[in-house]
Design a protein around this motif. Structure first.
Motif, PDB file in Angstrom:
ATOM      1  N   GLU A 167      -5.173 -29.012   1.522  1.00  0.00           N
ATOM      2  CA  GLU A 167      -5.221 -28.036   0.449  1.00  0.00           C
ATOM      3  C   GLU A 167      -4.107 -27.005   0.611  1.00  0.00           C
ATOM      4  O   GLU A 167      -3.609 -26.762   1.715  1.00  0.00           O
ATOM      5  N   ARG A 168      -3.754 -26.382  -0.499  1.00  0.00           N
ATOM      6  CA  ARG A 168      -2.757 -25.319  -0.446  1.00  0.00           C
ATOM      7  C   ARG A 168      -3.358 -24.125   0.289  1.00  0.00           C
ATOM      8  O   ARG A 168      -4.524 -23.775   0.077  1.00  0.00           O
ATOM      9  N   GLU A 169      -2.551 -23.494   1.147  1.00  0.00           N
ATOM     10  CA  GLU A 169      -3.032 -22.360   1.921  1.00  0.00           C
ATOM     11  C   GLU A 169      -2.063 -21.195   1.851  1.00  0.00           C
ATOM     12  O   GLU A 169      -0.849 -21.390   1.725  1.00  0.00           O
ATOM     13  N   LEU A 170      -2.615 -20.000   1.958  1.00  0.00           N
ATOM     14  CA  LEU A 170      -1.816 -18.790   1.948  1.00  0.00           C
ATOM     15  C   LEU A 170      -1.132 -18.616   3.288  1.00  0.00           C
ATOM     16  O   LEU A 170      -1.773 -18.703   4.338  1.00  0.00           O
ATOM     17  N   VAL A 171       0.168 -18.353   3.252  1.00  0.00           N
ATOM     18  CA  VAL A 171       0.947 -18.182   4.477  1.00  0.00           C
ATOM     19  C   VAL A 171       1.260 -16.709   4.725  1.00  0.00           C
ATOM     20  O   VAL A 171       1.074 -16.196   5.827  1.00  0.00           O
ATOM     21  N   ALA A 172       1.758 -16.040   3.714  1.00  0.00           N
ATOM     22  CA  ALA A 172       2.130 -14.627   3.863  1.00  0.00           C
ATOM     23  C   ALA A 172       2.135 -13.973   2.496  1.00  0.00           C
ATOM     24  O   ALA A 172       2.396 -14.629   1.486  1.00  0.00           O
ATOM     25  N   SER A 173       1.873 -12.676   2.484  1.00  0.00           N
ATOM     26  CA  SER A 173       1.897 -11.941   1.223  1.00  0.00           C
ATOM     27  C   SER A 173       2.529 -10.571   1.434  1.00  0.00           C
ATOM     28  O   SER A 173       2.562 -10.047   2.551  1.00  0.00           O
ATOM     29  N   ILE A 174       3.039 -10.014   0.338  1.00  0.00           N
ATOM     30  CA  ILE A 174       3.667  -8.704   0.383  1.00  0.00           C
ATOM     31  C   ILE A 174       3.344  -7.983  -0.918  1.00  0.00           C
ATOM     32  O   ILE A 174       3.362  -8.582  -1.996  1.00  0.00           O
ATOM     33  N   SER A 175       3.060  -6.694  -0.792  1.00  0.00           N
ATOM     34  CA  SER A 175       2.673  -5.923  -1.962  1.00  0.00           C
ATOM     35  C   SER A 175       3.877  -5.631  -2.855  1.00  0.00           C
ATOM     36  O   SER A 175       5.027  -5.835  -2.459  1.00  0.00           O
ATOM     37  N   SER A 176       3.593  -5.123  -4.037  1.00  0.00           N
ATOM     38  CA  SER A 176       4.667  -4.841  -4.989  1.00  0.00           C
ATOM     39  C   SER A 176       5.646  -3.798  -4.455  1.00  0.00           C
ATOM     40  O   SER A 176       6.831  -3.819  -4.789  1.00  0.00           O
ATOM     41  N   SER A 177       5.160  -2.898  -3.621  1.00  0.00           N
ATOM     42  CA  SER A 177       6.036  -1.869  -3.047  1.00  0.00           C
ATOM     43  C   SER A 177       6.757  -2.366  -1.804  1.00  0.00           C
ATOM     44  O   SER A 177       7.716  -1.750  -1.335  1.00  0.00           O
ATOM     45  N   GLY A 178       6.265  -3.463  -1.263  1.00  0.00           N
ATOM     46  CA  GLY A 178       6.824  -3.970  -0.019  1.00  0.00           C
ATOM     47  C   GLY A 178       6.243  -3.290   1.202  1.00  0.00           C
ATOM     48  O   GLY A 178       6.582  -3.629   2.328  1.00  0.00           O
ATOM     49  N   GLY A 179       5.330  -2.359   0.984  1.00  0.00           N
ATOM     50  CA  GLY A 179       4.804  -1.593   2.102  1.00  0.00           C
ATOM     51  C   GLY A 179       3.668  -2.249   2.849  1.00  0.00           C
ATOM     52  O   GLY A 179       3.289  -1.819   3.936  1.00  0.00           O
ATOM     53  N   SER A 180       3.115  -3.304   2.280  1.00  0.00           N
ATOM     54  CA  SER A 180       1.979  -3.974   2.910  1.00  0.00           C
ATOM     55  C   SER A 180       2.222  -5.471   2.986  1.00  0.00           C
ATOM     56  O   SER A 180       2.583  -6.103   1.986  1.00  0.00           O
ATOM     57  N   THR A 181       2.037  -6.026   4.169  1.00  0.00           N
ATOM     58  CA  THR A 181       2.207  -7.469   4.364  1.00  0.00           C
ATOM     59  C   THR A 181       1.008  -8.028   5.109  1.00  0.00           C
ATOM     60  O   THR A 181       0.294  -7.308   5.811  1.00  0.00           O
ATOM     61  N   SER A 182       0.800  -9.317   4.953  1.00  0.00           N
ATOM     62  CA  SER A 182      -0.242  -9.995   5.712  1.00  0.00           C
ATOM     63  C   SER A 182       0.208 -11.426   5.980  1.00  0.00           C
ATOM     64  O   SER A 182       1.037 -11.964   5.236  1.00  0.00           O
ATOM     65  N   TYR A 183      -0.356 -12.021   7.043  1.00  0.00           N
ATOM     66  CA  TYR A 183       0.083 -13.345   7.476  1.00  0.00           C
ATOM     67  C   TYR A 183      -1.104 -14.208   7.891  1.00  0.00           C
ATOM     68  O   TYR A 183      -2.118 -13.712   8.412  1.00  0.00           O
ATOM     69  N   LYS A 184      -0.928 -15.483   7.706  1.00  0.00           N
ATOM     70  CA  LYS A 184      -1.861 -16.457   8.273  1.00  0.00           C
ATOM     71  C   LYS A 184      -1.719 -16.394   9.790  1.00  0.00           C
ATOM     72  O   LYS A 184      -0.621 -16.223  10.321  1.00  0.00           O
ATOM     73  N   ASP A 185      -2.844 -16.521  10.479  1.00  0.00           N
ATOM     74  CA  ASP A 185      -2.834 -16.352  11.940  1.00  0.00           C
ATOM     75  C   ASP A 185      -1.813 -17.251  12.630  1.00  0.00           C
ATOM     76  O   ASP A 185      -1.123 -16.828  13.569  1.00  0.00           O
ATOM     77  N   SER A 186      -1.679 -18.475  12.172  1.00  0.00           N
ATOM     78  CA  SER A 186      -0.834 -19.435  12.883  1.00  0.00           C
ATOM     79  C   SER A 186       0.659 -19.163  12.712  1.00  0.00           C
ATOM     80  O   SER A 186       1.473 -19.734  13.434  1.00  0.00           O
ATOM     81  N   VAL A 187       1.034 -18.293  11.792  1.00  0.00           N
ATOM     82  CA  VAL A 187       2.448 -18.004  11.593  1.00  0.00           C
ATOM     83  C   VAL A 187       2.814 -16.578  11.994  1.00  0.00           C
ATOM     84  O   VAL A 187       4.000 -16.228  12.060  1.00  0.00           O
ATOM     85  N   ARG A 188       1.805 -15.766  12.261  1.00  0.00           N
ATOM     86  CA  ARG A 188       2.072 -14.367  12.613  1.00  0.00           C
ATOM     87  C   ARG A 188       2.921 -14.313  13.887  1.00  0.00           C
ATOM     88  O   ARG A 188       2.649 -14.972  14.880  1.00  0.00           O
ATOM     89  N   GLY A 189       3.970 -13.503  13.822  1.00  0.00           N
ATOM     90  CA  GLY A 189       4.878 -13.408  14.960  1.00  0.00           C
ATOM     91  C   GLY A 189       6.054 -14.365  14.863  1.00  0.00           C
ATOM     92  O   GLY A 189       7.058 -14.198  15.563  1.00  0.00           O
TER      93      GLY A 189
END
Length: 122
Positions: A45-67
Motif C-alpha cells: 500500500e501507499r505510505e506516508l514518508v514525510a510531510s511539511i507544513s505550508s510555512s515550512g516550519g513543521s515537518t514529520s517523518y516515517k520512523d524508518s526514514v527519520r535521520g
C-alpha cells in the motif's frame, strides 16, 4: 490549472543519495498548500514518508526514514524537496508528491503528482 510536478528519482546503489523535487503551480496567493511525500512499493500500500507544513516550519517523518531523509521547502514557494541519504533496498518504490489546498483554514482539496521511480540496488 493547478499542477503538481515531480522531478528527480532514478537508480542508486545502497548507501547512495537522491533528491526529489515537487513543484505546485497554478495556485492563488490566498491558498495555502501543505505538502507531503508518499511511496508505494510493488504489492504494498501507499505510505506516508514525510510531510511539511505550508510555512515550512513543521515537518514529520516515517520512523524508518527519520535521520536519513530530509524534507525542505523553498521560502515563499510551493516547491519542496526530499533529500534521501543512505538509501536502502527497502526504499525502492514509486514516490508521489501530495498537495493539500486550504483557504482560511478550510480544506479545499488535494492533488497528487504523477510519481517518480526510486530504485536502490547493487
Amino acid at each position: 490549472q493547478v499542477q503538481v510536478v515531480e522531478s528527480g528519482g532514478g537508480s542508486v546503489q545502497p548507501g547512495g543519495s537522491l533528491r526529489l523535487s515537487c513543484a505546485v503551480s497554478g495556485v492563488s496567493s490566498s491558498t495555502t498548500v501543505d505538502m507531503s511525500w508518499h511511496r508505494q512499493a510493488p504489492g504494498k500500500e501507499r505510505e506516508l514518508v514525510a510531510s511539511i507544513s505550508s510555512s515550512g516550519g513543521s515537518t514529520s517523518y516515517k520512523d524508518s526514514v527519520r535521520g536519513r531523509f530530509t524534507v525542505t521547502r523553498e521560502n515563499g514557494k510551493n516547491t519542496v524537496h526530499l533529500q534521501m541519504n543512505n538509501l536502502k533496498a527497502d526504499d525502492t518504490a514509486v514516490y508521489y508528491c501530495n498537495a493539500v489546498f486550504s483557504r482560511i483554514g478550510v480544506r479545499m482539496g488535494e492533488l497528487w503528482g504523477q510519481g517518480t521511480q526510486v530504485t536502490v540496488s547493487s
